[in-house]
Write a protein that holds these residues in place. Structure first.
Motif, PDB file in Angstrom:
ATOM      1  N   LYS A  25       0.826  -1.206   0.000  1.00  0.00           N
ATOM      2  CA  LYS A  25       0.000   0.000   0.000  1.00  0.00           C
ATOM      3  C   LYS A  25       0.872   1.273   0.000  1.00  0.00           C
ATOM      4  CE  LYS A  25      -3.970  -2.208   2.265  1.00  0.00           C
ATOM      5  NZ  LYS A  25      -4.886  -2.177   3.446  1.00  0.00           N
ATOM      6  N   TYR A  60     -12.460  -1.392  -3.346  1.00  0.00           N
ATOM      7  CA  TYR A  60     -12.961  -1.588  -1.980  1.00  0.00           C
ATOM      8  C   TYR A  60     -14.474  -1.374  -1.897  1.00  0.00           C
ATOM      9  CZ  TYR A  60      -8.393  -2.120   0.342  1.00  0.00           C
ATOM     10  OH  TYR A  60      -7.180  -2.588   0.780  1.00  0.00           O
ATOM     11  N   HIS A  79     -16.742  -2.175   1.022  1.00  0.00           N
ATOM     12  CA  HIS A  79     -16.723  -1.353   2.245  1.00  0.00           C
ATOM     13  C   HIS A  79     -17.411  -0.001   2.059  1.00  0.00           C
ATOM     14  CE1 HIS A  79     -14.180  -4.273   4.123  1.00  0.00           C
ATOM     15  NE2 HIS A  79     -13.142  -4.055   3.341  1.00  0.00           N
ATOM     16  N   ARG A 114      -2.622 -14.402   4.170  1.00  0.00           N
ATOM     17  CA  ARG A 114      -3.323 -13.731   5.279  1.00  0.00           C
ATOM     18  C   ARG A 114      -2.598 -14.013   6.612  1.00  0.00           C
ATOM     19  NH1 ARG A 114      -7.452  -9.998   3.974  1.00  0.00           N
ATOM     20  NH2 ARG A 114      -8.227 -10.388   6.073  1.00  0.00           N
ATOM     21  N   THR A 156      -5.907  -7.246  10.590  1.00  0.00           N
ATOM     22  CA  THR A 156      -6.090  -5.907   9.995  1.00  0.00           C
ATOM     23  C   THR A 156      -5.481  -4.816  10.880  1.00  0.00           C
ATOM     24  OG1 THR A 156      -8.185  -6.698   9.082  1.00  0.00           O
ATOM     25  CG2 THR A 156      -7.823  -4.320   9.070  1.00  0.00           C
ATOM     26  N   ARG A 173       2.281  -6.997   9.278  1.00  0.00           N
ATOM     27  CA  ARG A 173       1.619  -5.823   9.877  1.00  0.00           C
ATOM     28  C   ARG A 173       2.145  -5.541  11.278  1.00  0.00           C
ATOM     29  NH1 ARG A 173      -4.359  -7.192   7.352  1.00  0.00           N
ATOM     30  NH2 ARG A 173      -4.257  -5.767   5.576  1.00  0.00           N
ATOM     31  N   SER A 221      -5.834   1.706  10.015  1.00  0.00           N
ATOM     32  CA  SER A 221      -6.200   2.329   8.742  1.00  0.00           C
ATOM     33  C   SER A 221      -5.019   2.339   7.765  1.00  0.00           C
ATOM     34  CB  SER A 221      -6.731   3.735   8.962  1.00  0.00           C
ATOM     35  OG  SER A 221      -5.854   4.460   9.781  1.00  0.00           O
ATOM     36  N   ASN A 279      -2.095   0.100   7.044  1.00  0.00           N
ATOM     37  CA  ASN A 279      -1.564  -1.194   7.496  1.00  0.00           C
ATOM     38  C   ASN A 279      -0.710  -1.911   6.454  1.00  0.00           C
ATOM     39  OD1 ASN A 279      -3.605  -1.920   5.835  1.00  0.00           O
ATOM     40  ND2 ASN A 279      -4.848  -2.955   7.376  1.00  0.00           N
ATOM     41  N   HIS A 307      -2.103  -5.322   1.492  1.00  0.00           N
ATOM     42  CA  HIS A 307      -3.415  -5.957   1.267  1.00  0.00           C
ATOM     43  C   HIS A 307      -3.211  -7.404   0.847  1.00  0.00           C
ATOM     44  CE1 HIS A 307      -7.335  -6.944  -0.495  1.00  0.00           C
ATOM     45  NE2 HIS A 307      -6.662  -7.392  -1.538  1.00  0.00           N
ATOM     46  N   GLY A 308      -4.121  -8.271   1.274  1.00  0.00           N
ATOM     47  CA  GLY A 308      -4.167  -9.639   0.761  1.00  0.00           C
ATOM     48  C   GLY A 308      -5.606 -10.036   0.497  1.00  0.00           C
TER      49      GLY A 308
HETATM   50  P1  ATP Z   1      -7.206  -5.574   3.156  1.00  0.00           P
HETATM   51  O1  ATP Z   1      -8.538  -5.841   2.468  1.00  0.00           O
HETATM   52  O2  ATP Z   1      -6.654  -4.195   2.849  1.00  0.00           O
HETATM   53  O3  ATP Z   1      -6.223  -6.672   2.943  1.00  0.00           O
HETATM   54  P2  ATP Z   1      -8.268  -6.589   5.600  1.00  0.00           P
HETATM   55  O4  ATP Z   1      -8.909  -7.620   4.722  1.00  0.00           O
HETATM   56  O5  ATP Z   1      -7.396  -7.052   6.714  1.00  0.00           O
HETATM   57  O6  ATP Z   1      -7.449  -5.556   4.737  1.00  0.00           O
HETATM   58  P3  ATP Z   1     -10.763  -5.185   5.588  1.00  0.00           P
HETATM   59  O7  ATP Z   1     -11.815  -5.396   6.622  1.00  0.00           O
HETATM   60  O8  ATP Z   1     -10.962  -5.747   4.223  1.00  0.00           O
HETATM   61  O9  ATP Z   1      -9.373  -5.659   6.217  1.00  0.00           O
HETATM   62  O10 ATP Z   1     -10.552  -3.610   5.472  1.00  0.00           O
HETATM   63  C1  ATP Z   1      -9.924  -3.041   4.337  1.00  0.00           C
HETATM   64  C2  ATP Z   1      -9.018  -1.919   4.765  1.00  0.00           C
HETATM   65  O11 ATP Z   1      -9.829  -0.862   5.295  1.00  0.00           O
HETATM   66  C3  ATP Z   1      -8.077  -2.270   5.921  1.00  0.00           C
HETATM   67  O12 ATP Z   1      -6.896  -2.869   5.478  1.00  0.00           O
HETATM   68  C4  ATP Z   1      -7.801  -0.908   6.505  1.00  0.00           C
HETATM   69  O13 ATP Z   1      -6.858  -0.200   5.704  1.00  0.00           O
HETATM   70  C5  ATP Z   1      -9.160  -0.236   6.396  1.00  0.00           C
HETATM   71  N1  ATP Z   1      -9.967  -0.439   7.584  1.00  0.00           N
HETATM   72  C6  ATP Z   1     -10.654  -1.544   7.945  1.00  0.00           C
HETATM   73  N2  ATP Z   1     -11.295  -1.385   9.098  1.00  0.00           N
HETATM   74  C7  ATP Z   1     -11.022  -0.129   9.499  1.00  0.00           C
HETATM   75  C8  ATP Z   1     -11.409   0.679  10.615  1.00  0.00           C
HETATM   76  N3  ATP Z   1     -12.214   0.208  11.568  1.00  0.00           N
HETATM   77  N4  ATP Z   1     -10.922   1.936  10.682  1.00  0.00           N
HETATM   78  C9  ATP Z   1     -10.119   2.430   9.719  1.00  0.00           C
HETATM   79  N5  ATP Z   1      -9.734   1.735   8.633  1.00  0.00           N
HETATM   80  C10 ATP Z   1     -10.165   0.480   8.529  1.00  0.00           C
END
Ligand code: ATP
Ligand code: MG
Length: 143
Positions: free
Chosen positions: A11, A51, A54, A87, A93, A104, A112, A114, A117-118
């Motif tokens: 990222k 995304y 979300h 993962r 996350t 991570r 936020s 991190n 991504h996977g």
């Molecule tokens: P990614 O999809 O990026 O690999 P993840 O699968 O571990 O991460 P997701 O739940 O898919 O987590 O969330 C996508 C991304 O949105 C997270 O990697 C993070 O950057 C952001 N994110 C998720 N939850 C929060 C939160 N509660 N507050 C702020 N940012 C968040």
């Protein structure tokens, strides 16, 4: 057992902090083969589409700001059970919840921002790989 693929992204914070080499080292040390990779800066529309799952979450706008804040490095990785194995390698996350030794835990500052991504399922891995790399141009037999 056969190898499968996942989509990973270094990222914008990873690139900005000059951690790309270290994180790639960890990925290769863990036995993943990099079979496609490039650097690009996501557009707003592109990040929103990537995304989209979300889009109703309160953090969505900040997530899109972050993912478009600089260049990122999407890549296709191969390994046995690539999605699950990656993962595990990246950790939870929120880096505070991530296991010791995960990417991570080692490098990320916050939930936020991190680092990496996977894909979260083989089905989404296929969609995400096609999103960044299309169906062609990926070598089929990385040894
Ligand atoms: P990614 O999809 O990026 O690999 P993840 O699968 O571990 O991460 P997701 O739940 O898919 O987590 O969330 C996508 C991304 O949105 C997270 O990697 C993070 O950057 C952001 N994110 C998720 N939850 C929060 C939160 N509660 N507050 C702020 N940012 C968040
Ligand atoms: Mg996710």
């Amino acid at each position: 057992m056969h190898t499968t693929r996942t989509l990973a992204i270094l990222k914008p914070d990873c690139v900005r902090r000059s951690l790309s080499g270290e994180v790639l080292r960890q990925i290769e040390n863990a036995g993943f083969k990099i079979c496609a990779i490039h650097m690009q800066q996501l557009t707003r529309t592109g990040a929103e589409a990537f995304y989209a799952i979300h889009k109703d979450r309160p953090f969505f706008n900040d997530l899109v700001d972050y993912m478009t804040s600089g260049p990122c490095i999407p890549m296709v990785l191969e390994k046995q059970d690539a999605v699950g194995a990656f993962r595990i390698l990246i950790g939870a996350t929120d880096p505070q919840d991530a296991d010791e030794g995960t990417i991570r835990k080692l490098y990320a500052d916050s939930k936020s921002e991190n680092i990496v991504h996977g894909s979260d399922s083989p089905e989404n891995a296929q969609i995400e790989i096609a999103y960044f790399f299309g169906e062609s141009g990926i070598p089929t037999d990385i040894k």
